[in-house]
Design a protein around this motif. Structure first.
Motif, PDB file in Angstrom:
ATOM      1  N   UNK A  25      -2.113 -20.874  11.893  1.00 52.30           N
ATOM      2  CA  UNK A  25      -1.869 -20.011  10.729  1.00 52.30           C
ATOM      3  C   UNK A  25      -3.045 -19.054  10.555  1.00 52.30           C
ATOM      4  N   UNK A  26      -3.016 -17.968  11.269  1.00 57.72           N
ATOM      5  CA  UNK A  26      -4.049 -16.954  11.141  1.00 57.72           C
ATOM      6  C   UNK A  26      -3.878 -16.187   9.836  1.00 57.72           C
ATOM      7  N   UNK A  27      -5.007 -15.780   9.264  1.00 57.44           N
ATOM      8  CA  UNK A  27      -4.979 -15.068   7.984  1.00 57.44           C
ATOM      9  C   UNK A  27      -5.608 -13.687   8.109  1.00 57.44           C
ATOM     10  N   UNK A  81      -6.414 -13.568   0.974  1.00 59.38           N
ATOM     11  CA  UNK A  81      -6.459 -13.896   2.409  1.00 59.38           C
ATOM     12  C   UNK A  81      -5.101 -14.447   2.827  1.00 59.38           C
ATOM     13  N   UNK A  82      -4.095 -13.589   2.907  1.00 58.27           N
ATOM     14  CA  UNK A  82      -2.730 -14.066   3.169  1.00 58.27           C
ATOM     15  C   UNK A  82      -2.519 -14.487   4.625  1.00 58.27           C
ATOM     16  N   UNK A  83      -1.583 -15.414   4.817  1.00 58.92           N
ATOM     17  CA  UNK A  83      -1.165 -15.776   6.168  1.00 58.92           C
ATOM     18  C   UNK A  83      -0.471 -14.565   6.787  1.00 58.92           C
ATOM     19  N   UNK A  84      -0.770 -14.320   8.053  1.00 61.17           N
ATOM     20  CA  UNK A  84      -0.286 -13.099   8.695  1.00 61.17           C
ATOM     21  C   UNK A  84       1.180 -13.167   9.105  1.00 61.17           C
ATOM     22  N   UNK A  91      -1.519  -5.804  14.095  1.00 62.65           N
ATOM     23  CA  UNK A  91      -2.739  -5.521  14.851  1.00 62.65           C
ATOM     24  C   UNK A  91      -3.678  -6.727  14.801  1.00 62.65           C
ATOM     25  N   UNK A  92      -3.785  -7.352  13.615  1.00 66.16           N
ATOM     26  CA  UNK A  92      -4.656  -8.523  13.468  1.00 66.16           C
ATOM     27  C   UNK A  92      -4.181  -9.683  14.330  1.00 66.16           C
ATOM     28  N   UNK A  93      -2.877  -9.887  14.399  1.00 64.84           N
ATOM     29  CA  UNK A  93      -2.343 -10.961  15.251  1.00 64.84           C
ATOM     30  C   UNK A  93      -2.653 -10.684  16.725  1.00 64.84           C
TER      31      UNK A  93
END
Length: 381
Positions: free
Chosen positions: A91-93, A269-272, A306-308
């Motif tokens: 769970x990336x944020x 800091x939401x989950x992506x 992009x963050x993922x």
């Protein structure tokens, strides 16, 4: 007209309603700022979000013909999240910049300024006031600097002795001729930490910003993000505040004076992955009350993709493929394809190749080709 007593009453009342700092400035033309803004225009350094003409932004009389003074206020906001959630491999944020934690500051400051205006009108019935917060024509920072709230730092933020640069600013133009406060002396000296830390060179020199290269601005645009900036935003999905974080005046500065400005950990800091499929209704319910929602969900979803890719999150591949194939928005489809290429699994590359056969948008096809080009990197590592 002696306004000293009224001035002190306003200062005392401002503390009662939760204003952390208040200053008084003249309503004279901001001549130096006018020249700087014209220079920024000629260089193409403006963001395009600015409101009003250069004259309107530097001549208070154009906004309130009777103007004699401007009151500047500052509200301190937190720099740290209590019980901050951590990113995990599953769970990336992402993260919103500090200026978008808590309730939208436009709402908070406007409410306090409206109370201040009502108080002034009660004490002085002939008062004529005009309230502005960020979206008004005047430069909040130029007013705050003139009013002695803080000095203008090399990172283009107002830096206060008490709260560093972690303050929201707003102002009230009035026809009452208050004695102005004295501006503070510059406090940056020879320090260049913010310039050195700016990853894109957006801080051209101390106090001069090229907004077109500023990551804080670029995260708010709705088109494809230029390639050179994609790897720079990391997991920021709105804003970018490294130039504030490195500032010596902000070290160990963390004020929690206002409950409404407290960050909600899972919002700040939401989950992506859930960001990719969030509906308009869910977006409004979850993020509608924060400043970072003002451009809608599209830029935030683009930045989440992009963050993922930055994280090389293989757990997100299936959902990103669905986005690439089914989303109606070319920017989102194309960014998904690029990020899938960054992640670089066989499944991702196969899906991009397959999707290209049905894709008709030229920009999306271009992004898909860029995604496939990452295969070369993986084949040489």
């Amino acid at each position: 007209m002696n306004t000293d007593h009224l001035k002190q009453e306003i200062i005392d009342y401002s503390k009662d309603i939760g204003i952390d700092k208040i200053g008084f400035a003249s309503a004279d033309v901001f001549g130096e700022l006018k020249e700087r803004l014209r220079r920024q225009q000629s260089l193409g350094y403006q963001s395009g979000f600015e409101k009003g003409s250069v004259d309107e932004r530097t001549e208070p009389e154009r906004l309130l013909p009777e103007s004699k003074s401007i009151l500047s206020i500052a509200i301190a906001y937190p720099s740290r999240i209590k019980d901050s959630p951590k990113s995990t491999k599953d769970e990336r944020r992402g993260i919103f910049c500090r200026a978008s934690w808590g309730v939208d500051y436009h709402v908070v400051l406007r409410e306090k300024l409206e109370k201040l205006s009502a108080f002034i009108e009660e004490k002085f019935p002939d008062a004529v006031n005009k309230v502005m917060v960020d979206t008004g024509e005047l430069s909040d920072r130029a007013v705050a600097e003139r009013a002695g709230i803080g000095f203008s730092g090399k990172n283009t933020s107002i830096i206060t002795p008490e709260f560093g640069s972690y303050v929201y600013l707003g102002e009230l133009i009035t026809n009452i001729p208050f004695v102005p406060d004295k501006p503070l002396a510059d406090g940056c000296g020879s320090c260049t930490k913010c310039l050195d830390a700016c990853p894109t060179g957006a801080l051209v020199q101390g106090g001069q910003l090229n907004a077109q290269r500023c990551l804080a601005f670029l995260t708010q645009t709705k088109d494809f993000m230029p390639d050179e900036f994609r790897s720079q935003i990391g997991n920021f999905i709105y804003g970018f505040d490294t130039c504030q974080v490195v500032c010596p005046y902000n070290q160990k500065v963390d004020f929690h004076n206002h409950p409404e400005l407290e960050p909600e950990p899972d919002v700040a800091k939401p989950k992506l992955k859930p960001m990719l499929r969030i509906s308009n209704r869910e977006f409004k319910e979850t993020f509608g009350h924060i400043a970072g929602s003002w451009r809608g969900k599209k830029p935030l979803q683009r930045n989440a993709l992009i963050a993922l890719g930055h994280y090389k999150d293989v757990t997100a591949v299936e959902e990103m493929i669905a986005v690439m194939k089914n989303d109606v928005r070319p920017v989102i489809r194309g960014t998904a394809a690029w990020s899938l290429g960054k992640i670089g699994t066989n499944e991702a590359f196969e899906a991009i190749t397959e999707a290209m056969e049905k894709e008709t948008d030229e920009q999306v096809l271009f992004e898909m080709k860029k995604g496939l080009n990452f295969q070369q990197e993986f084949s040489t590592t």
